[in-house]
Write an enzyme that holds these catalytic residues in place. Structure first.
Site, PDB file in Angstrom:
ATOM      1  N   CYS A 150       0.811  -1.223   0.000  1.00  0.00           N
ATOM      2  CA  CYS A 150       0.000   0.000   0.000  1.00  0.00           C
ATOM      3  C   CYS A 150       0.846   1.275   0.000  1.00  0.00           C
ATOM      4  O   CYS A 150       0.319   2.367  -0.207  1.00  0.00           O
ATOM      5  CB  CYS A 150      -0.949  -0.002   1.193  1.00  0.00           C
ATOM      6  SG  CYS A 150      -2.014  -1.459   1.267  1.00  0.00           S
ATOM      7  N   HIS A 171      -2.945   6.900   2.531  1.00  0.00           N
ATOM      8  CA  HIS A 171      -3.485   5.658   1.983  1.00  0.00           C
ATOM      9  C   HIS A 171      -4.882   5.443   2.544  1.00  0.00           C
ATOM     10  O   HIS A 171      -5.114   5.580   3.742  1.00  0.00           O
ATOM     11  CB  HIS A 171      -2.565   4.496   2.360  1.00  0.00           C
ATOM     12  CG  HIS A 171      -3.182   3.151   2.191  1.00  0.00           C
ATOM     13  ND1 HIS A 171      -3.826   2.776   1.026  1.00  0.00           N
ATOM     14  CD2 HIS A 171      -3.276   2.084   3.047  1.00  0.00           C
ATOM     15  CE1 HIS A 171      -4.281   1.533   1.175  1.00  0.00           C
ATOM     16  NE2 HIS A 171      -3.964   1.099   2.380  1.00  0.00           N
ATOM     17  N   ASN A 206     -10.552   0.276  -0.380  1.00  0.00           N
ATOM     18  CA  ASN A 206      -9.099   0.221  -0.236  1.00  0.00           C
ATOM     19  C   ASN A 206      -8.491  -0.414  -1.483  1.00  0.00           C
ATOM     20  O   ASN A 206      -8.715  -1.586  -1.755  1.00  0.00           O
ATOM     21  CB  ASN A 206      -8.763  -0.601   1.018  1.00  0.00           C
ATOM     22  CG  ASN A 206      -7.268  -0.755   1.251  1.00  0.00           C
ATOM     23  OD1 ASN A 206      -6.451  -0.548   0.362  1.00  0.00           O
ATOM     24  ND2 ASN A 206      -6.905  -1.141   2.461  1.00  0.00           N
TER      25      ASN A 206
END
Length: 332
Positions: free
Chosen positions: A122, A257, A288
């Protein structure tokens, strides 16, 4: 002794343009709860997510990455032949070789541009941004195309009600080029390799041994990730601001993020961001997307008028490894 010749260096680098693409299938919390044992209200309360995007079978990491990159290229005003390198941050490319970057370079007609993938989970886009910045400042490139792209729906474990509702599909891209003024601050990055098992993707041999699995699946210890983000990630975000020589009050935008809205809120409070700073909550209707979340969020905020060209933004990614990377950038 004969000296090694080096290339002329550039002073600085900056973001020139962005682009994004999202999976075309909208999956609401209500629909998600037909697949897992949960409620729409619980999912939204715990994560901030109301819906996520899943790609169709015809939408691949290559096609989504190409779409986002093509938009960024068009907005930059550059020709494909001017791109010197392409870096793709992803954990979703199921073919170890050739790289996804090479496939996308072919689709875009980038010619002999350097092309490679980066697995920073990520944090991948922020890792790639740091590499592009260094490549440009050392004279190895004039223009670098950076892409974050994921198709996590393929790797979502629908038997795990604690994570199945999190993940989504999409791509974000940016073109980074030389600049006379600083446009990308120093990166703050690192890892906590003692926490390798906190987030992980199954290996292919394990997955292929199960006849019910098509792809390796994601496993995550959500509470451990949340605890880490509250302490270490918040600390690293503050360091990135300090390394850029600014204060939280100088920021216009905070784009972390998009892992969980509660993490975003905790880090924002730790940084003591003033109300004048716009905090990104793109996760609400996106979910996500791992390495794609930061570039998608940058592009969508710019296109929706939530952020503007010239704004100072703190970006930070964090995920499996456990890895993190963040820097202050000036938006294109």
């Amino acid at each position: 002794m004969t000296a090694i010749k080096t290339r002329p260096v550039h002073g600085y680098s900056k973001f020139l343009s962005t682009g994004s693409a999202r999976g075309s299938r909208v999956v609401t919390n209500k629909e998600m709860c037909t697949l897992i044992d949960s409620t729409p209200e619980w999912i939204e309360q715990r994560t901030g997510i109301t819906e996520r995007r899943w790609a169709t079978n015809s939408e691949t990491v290559a096609s989504m990455g190409t779409t986002a990159a093509r938009t960024a290229l068009e907005r930059s005003g550059l020709e494909a032949s001017q791109i010197d390198a392409i870096i793709v941050a992803t954990v979703s490319h199921h073919r170890p070789s050739p790289s996804l970057a090479a496939y996308i370079a072919r689709e875009l007609g980038l010619g002999d541009a350097a092309a490679f993938d980066l697995n920073g989970a990520c944090a991948g886009f922020c890792y790639s941004t740091a590499l592009a910045d260094s490549m440009i400042r050392t004279g190895s490139a004039n223009y670098v195309l950076v892409i974050g792209v994921e198709k996590l729906s393929e790797m979502t474990n629908l038997d795990d009600r604690s994570t199945a509702f999190l993940f989504s599909d999409g791509a974000g891209a940016a073109i980074i080029g030389a600049s006379d003024e600083p446009g990308i601050g120093p990166v703050v990055w690192g890892s906590r390799s003692d926490q390798l098992k906190t987030i992980e993707l199954e290996d292919w041999p394990t997955a292929s041994a199960d006849p019910n699995k098509i792809h390796p699946l994601i496993r995550m210890e959500g509470r451990a990730v949340f605890k880490w983000a509250m302490t270490d990630v918040a600390k690293r975000a503050a360091e990135a601001i300090a390394e850029a020589g600014i204060t939280p009050a100088d920021l216009d935008v905070f784009i972390p993020h998009q892992a969980n809205d509660r993490i975003t809120d905790v880090v924002s409070r730790h940084l003591k961001l003033p109300e004048s700073v716009t905090v990104c909550h793109d996760i609400a209707d996106m979910g996500n997307t791992s390495a794609a979340s930061v570039p998608i969020a940058i592009d969508r905020m710019l296109q929706r008028g939530q952020a503007h060209s010239g704004d100072l933004a703190l970006i930070i990614g964090f995920g499996a490894g456990l890895v993190y990377a963040g820097q202050v950038i000036r938006l294109p």
